[in-house]
Design a protein around this motif. Structure first.
Motif, PDB file in Angstrom:
ATOM      1  N   LEU A 186       0.869  -1.182   0.000  1.00 54.42           N
ATOM      2  CA  LEU A 186       0.000   0.000   0.000  1.00 54.42           C
ATOM      3  C   LEU A 186       0.907   1.233   0.000  1.00 54.42           C
ATOM      4  CD1 LEU A 186      -2.498  -1.087   2.821  1.00 54.42           C
ATOM      5  CD2 LEU A 186      -2.886  -1.199   0.351  1.00 54.42           C
ATOM      6  N   THR A 187       0.656   2.158  -0.906  1.00 53.29           N
ATOM      7  CA  THR A 187       1.445   3.388  -0.943  1.00 53.29           C
ATOM      8  C   THR A 187       0.537   4.586  -0.727  1.00 53.29           C
ATOM      9  OG1 THR A 187       1.288   3.475  -3.352  1.00 53.29           O
ATOM     10  CG2 THR A 187       3.261   2.466  -2.445  1.00 53.29           C
ATOM     11  N   ASN A 188       1.063   5.540  -0.001  1.00 46.15           N
ATOM     12  CA  ASN A 188       0.327   6.766   0.283  1.00 46.15           C
ATOM     13  C   ASN A 188      -1.038   6.446   0.907  1.00 46.15           C
ATOM     14  OD1 ASN A 188       0.539   9.525   0.339  1.00 46.15           O
ATOM     15  ND2 ASN A 188      -0.456   9.809  -1.632  1.00 46.15           N
ATOM     16  N   TYR A 189      -1.030   5.492   1.830  1.00 47.38           N
ATOM     17  CA  TYR A 189      -2.257   4.965   2.419  1.00 47.38           C
ATOM     18  C   TYR A 189      -2.609   5.713   3.703  1.00 47.38           C
ATOM     19  CZ  TYR A 189      -5.579   1.634   4.382  1.00 47.38           C
ATOM     20  OH  TYR A 189      -6.700   1.043   4.907  1.00 47.38           O
ATOM     21  N   LYS A 190      -3.897   6.031   3.840  1.00 45.05           N
ATOM     22  CA  LYS A 190      -4.406   6.630   5.074  1.00 45.05           C
ATOM     23  C   LYS A 190      -5.277   5.610   5.787  1.00 45.05           C
ATOM     24  CE  LYS A 190      -4.322  11.554   4.338  1.00 45.05           C
ATOM     25  NZ  LYS A 190      -5.019  12.805   4.460  1.00 45.05           N
ATOM     26  N   PHE A 191      -4.902   5.297   7.013  1.00 49.89           N
ATOM     27  CA  PHE A 191      -5.728   4.395   7.805  1.00 49.89           C
ATOM     28  C   PHE A 191      -7.036   5.111   8.142  1.00 49.89           C
ATOM     29  CE2 PHE A 191      -1.553   2.555   8.297  1.00 49.89           C
ATOM     30  CZ  PHE A 191      -1.813   1.194   8.287  1.00 49.89           C
ATOM     31  N   PRO A 192      -8.163   4.394   8.111  1.00 50.76           N
ATOM     32  CA  PRO A 192      -9.459   5.041   8.304  1.00 50.76           C
ATOM     33  C   PRO A 192      -9.679   5.628   9.697  1.00 50.76           C
ATOM     34  CG  PRO A 192      -9.730   2.693   7.870  1.00 50.76           C
ATOM     35  CD  PRO A 192      -8.280   3.001   7.751  1.00 50.76           C
ATOM     36  N   GLU A 193      -9.016   5.058  10.703  1.00 48.02           N
ATOM     37  CA  GLU A 193      -9.187   5.546  12.071  1.00 48.02           C
ATOM     38  C   GLU A 193      -7.978   5.134  12.898  1.00 48.02           C
ATOM     39  OE1 GLU A 193     -11.878   2.519  14.437  1.00 48.02           O
ATOM     40  OE2 GLU A 193     -12.759   2.903  12.462  1.00 48.02           O
ATOM     41  N   PRO A 194      -7.746   5.805  14.017  1.00 45.92           N
ATOM     42  CA  PRO A 194      -6.647   5.369  14.885  1.00 45.92           C
ATOM     43  C   PRO A 194      -6.985   4.026  15.533  1.00 45.92           C
ATOM     44  CG  PRO A 194      -7.756   7.304  15.809  1.00 45.92           C
ATOM     45  CD  PRO A 194      -8.435   6.977  14.529  1.00 45.92           C
ATOM     46  N   GLY A 195      -5.958   3.310  15.962  1.00 50.10           N
ATOM     47  CA  GLY A 195      -6.171   2.041  16.638  1.00 50.10           C
ATOM     48  C   GLY A 195      -5.155   1.005  16.239  1.00 50.10           C
ATOM     49  N   LYS A 196      -5.377  -0.217  16.725  1.00 48.21           N
ATOM     50  CA  LYS A 196      -4.458  -1.322  16.460  1.00 48.21           C
ATOM     51  C   LYS A 196      -4.951  -2.129  15.263  1.00 48.21           C
ATOM     52  CE  LYS A 196      -2.657  -1.480  21.031  1.00 48.21           C
ATOM     53  NZ  LYS A 196      -1.945  -2.221  22.011  1.00 48.21           N
ATOM     54  N   TYR A 197      -4.076  -2.257  14.279  1.00 44.29           N
ATOM     55  CA  TYR A 197      -4.360  -2.991  13.054  1.00 44.29           C
ATOM     56  C   TYR A 197      -3.484  -4.242  13.029  1.00 44.29           C
ATOM     57  CZ  TYR A 197      -6.788   1.114  11.223  1.00 44.29           C
ATOM     58  OH  TYR A 197      -7.670   2.151  11.028  1.00 44.29           O
ATOM     59  N   THR A 198      -4.085  -5.364  12.683  1.00 46.58           N
ATOM     60  CA  THR A 198      -3.330  -6.601  12.524  1.00 46.58           C
ATOM     61  C   THR A 198      -3.041  -6.796  11.045  1.00 46.58           C
ATOM     62  OG1 THR A 198      -4.430  -7.565  14.440  1.00 46.58           O
ATOM     63  CG2 THR A 198      -3.307  -9.092  12.949  1.00 46.58           C
ATOM     64  N   LEU A 199      -1.748  -6.943  10.703  1.00 49.56           N
ATOM     65  CA  LEU A 199      -1.301  -7.133   9.326  1.00 49.56           C
ATOM     66  C   LEU A 199      -0.741  -8.539   9.195  1.00 49.56           C
ATOM     67  CD1 LEU A 199       0.651  -3.754   9.000  1.00 49.56           C
ATOM     68  CD2 LEU A 199      -1.769  -4.179   8.510  1.00 49.56           C
ATOM     69  N   VAL A 200      -1.174  -9.257   8.160  1.00 51.32           N
ATOM     70  CA  VAL A 200      -0.757 -10.645   7.963  1.00 51.32           C
ATOM     71  C   VAL A 200      -0.378 -10.850   6.496  1.00 51.32           C
ATOM     72  CG1 VAL A 200      -1.460 -13.071   8.119  1.00 51.32           C
ATOM     73  CG2 VAL A 200      -2.365 -11.403   9.759  1.00 51.32           C
ATOM     74  N   ILE A 201       0.746 -11.540   6.278  1.00 56.68           N
ATOM     75  CA  ILE A 201       1.147 -11.945   4.929  1.00 56.68           C
ATOM     76  C   ILE A 201       1.388 -13.446   4.953  1.00 56.68           C
ATOM     77  CG2 ILE A 201       2.941 -11.838   3.148  1.00 56.68           C
ATOM     78  CD1 ILE A 201       3.335  -8.918   3.839  1.00 56.68           C
ATOM     79  N   GLU A 202       0.853 -14.126   3.925  1.00 61.18           N
ATOM     80  CA  GLU A 202       1.127 -15.549   3.760  1.00 61.18           C
ATOM     81  C   GLU A 202       1.383 -15.834   2.287  1.00 61.18           C
ATOM     82  OE1 GLU A 202      -2.479 -18.244   4.117  1.00 61.18           O
ATOM     83  OE2 GLU A 202      -3.263 -16.399   5.013  1.00 61.18           O
ATOM     84  N   GLN A 203       2.203 -16.836   2.035  1.00 63.97           N
ATOM     85  CA  GLN A 203       2.483 -17.175   0.637  1.00 63.97           C
ATOM     86  C   GLN A 203       1.257 -17.855   0.044  1.00 63.97           C
ATOM     87  OE1 GLN A 203       2.992 -20.173  -1.128  1.00 63.97           O
ATOM     88  NE2 GLN A 203       3.764 -21.717   0.284  1.00 63.97           N
ATOM     89  N   SER A 204       1.028 -17.617  -1.252  1.00 63.83           N
ATOM     90  CA  SER A 204      -0.167 -18.130  -1.911  1.00 63.83           C
ATOM     91  C   SER A 204       0.181 -18.856  -3.213  1.00 63.83           C
ATOM     92  CB  SER A 204      -1.135 -16.971  -2.182  1.00 63.83           C
ATOM     93  OG  SER A 204      -2.337 -17.439  -2.728  1.00 63.83           O
ATOM     94  N   MET A 205       1.347 -19.488  -3.222  1.00 64.91           N
ATOM     95  CA  MET A 205       1.750 -20.269  -4.386  1.00 64.91           C
ATOM     96  C   MET A 205       1.163 -21.677  -4.246  1.00 64.91           C
ATOM     97  SD  MET A 205       3.726 -18.179  -6.182  1.00 64.91           S
ATOM     98  CE  MET A 205       4.945 -19.052  -7.161  1.00 64.91           C
ATOM     99  N   LEU A 206       1.189 -22.455  -5.316  1.00 68.32           N
ATOM    100  CA  LEU A 206       0.673 -23.820  -5.257  1.00 68.32           C
ATOM    101  C   LEU A 206       1.596 -24.725  -4.451  1.00 68.32           C
ATOM    102  CD1 LEU A 206      -0.702 -24.257  -8.888  1.00 68.32           C
ATOM    103  CD2 LEU A 206      -1.972 -23.816  -6.787  1.00 68.32           C
ATOM    104  N   ASP A 207       2.904 -24.445  -4.480  1.00 69.85           N
ATOM    105  CA  ASP A 207       3.865 -25.255  -3.728  1.00 69.85           C
ATOM    106  C   ASP A 207       3.739 -24.973  -2.238  1.00 69.85           C
ATOM    107  OD1 ASP A 207       4.722 -25.917  -6.230  1.00 69.85           O
ATOM    108  OD2 ASP A 207       6.765 -25.185  -5.985  1.00 69.85           O
ATOM    109  N   ASN A 208       3.658 -26.026  -1.463  1.00 68.71           N
ATOM    110  CA  ASN A 208       3.631 -25.886  -0.010  1.00 68.71           C
ATOM    111  C   ASN A 208       4.425 -27.040   0.598  1.00 68.71           C
ATOM    112  OD1 ASN A 208       2.909 -24.804   2.511  1.00 68.71           O
ATOM    113  ND2 ASN A 208       1.285 -26.311   2.714  1.00 68.71           N
ATOM    114  N   PRO A 209       5.606 -26.747   1.118  1.00 70.62           N
ATOM    115  CA  PRO A 209       6.177 -25.419   1.306  1.00 70.62           C
ATOM    116  C   PRO A 209       6.822 -24.898   0.023  1.00 70.62           C
ATOM    117  CG  PRO A 209       7.683 -27.055   2.177  1.00 70.62           C
ATOM    118  CD  PRO A 209       6.451 -27.797   1.712  1.00 70.62           C
TER     119      PRO A 209
END
Length: 161
Positions: free
Chosen positions: A120-143
């Motif tokens: 996300l670039t030049n992003y404004k959060f909608p309100e103050p507070g605690k945000y949880t951010l999660v990234i996971e791989q989404s390829m067909l290979d696992n692992p």
């Protein structure tokens, strides 16, 4: 003895000068090392950020380090964000990691390539507070093999004056 004192003092002054010159506006900078260079679906990158000023703009990045043996020229990830008191939103991203001729696009050091990719670039959060951010791989290979580590970096943009 005075030569040793001089060297110690010089060393300390250089370290203080180097560290005091480093200024960062990073709100979060999280890296997760992947066991045996294998990124499994269960190895999610998770961080909670406390946004105090939602009127400011932010840049959010996905960070990835892979070896030259990584067998794809791209990677798919899922990015999730949970806003305070709201449901989680999920978005899928694809990033190119190599050019059409097979040259890695990230910065290389030996057998390891590092990429810092925008979420996300030049992003404004909608309100103050605690945000949880999660990234996971989404390829067909696992692992997903030959991934050294992955991470999230959130940086406050400098205001234009």
């Amino acid at each position: 003895m005075t030569k040793v004192k001089f060297l110690v003092i010089t060393f300390l002054l250089l370290n203080v000068g180097l560290w005091s010159g480093c200024k960062t506006d990073n709100i979060a900078d999280v890296n997760v090392s992947m066991p045996k260079h294998r990124w499994s679906y269960i190895n999610k990158i998770i961080t909670v950020v406390d946004i105090k000023d939602h009127t400011k703009t932010y840049d959010l990045f996905f960070k990835l380090r892979h070896t030259a043996a990584y067998r794809y020229s791209n990677i798919y990830i899922l990015f999730q964000m949970k806003e305070p008191g709201k449901t989680r939103t999920t978005r899928r991203y694809e990033y190119k990691l190599a050019s059409a001729n097979g040259k890695w696009l990230g910065a290389g050091s030996g057998d390891l390539y590092t990429s810092t990719l925008p979420l996300l670039t030049n992003y404004k959060f909608p309100e103050p507070g605690k945000y949880t951010l999660v990234i996971e791989q989404s390829m067909l290979d696992n692992p997903l093999h030959h991934i050294s580590d992955a991470g999230i970096m959130l940086r406050m943009r400098e205001s234009a004056n």
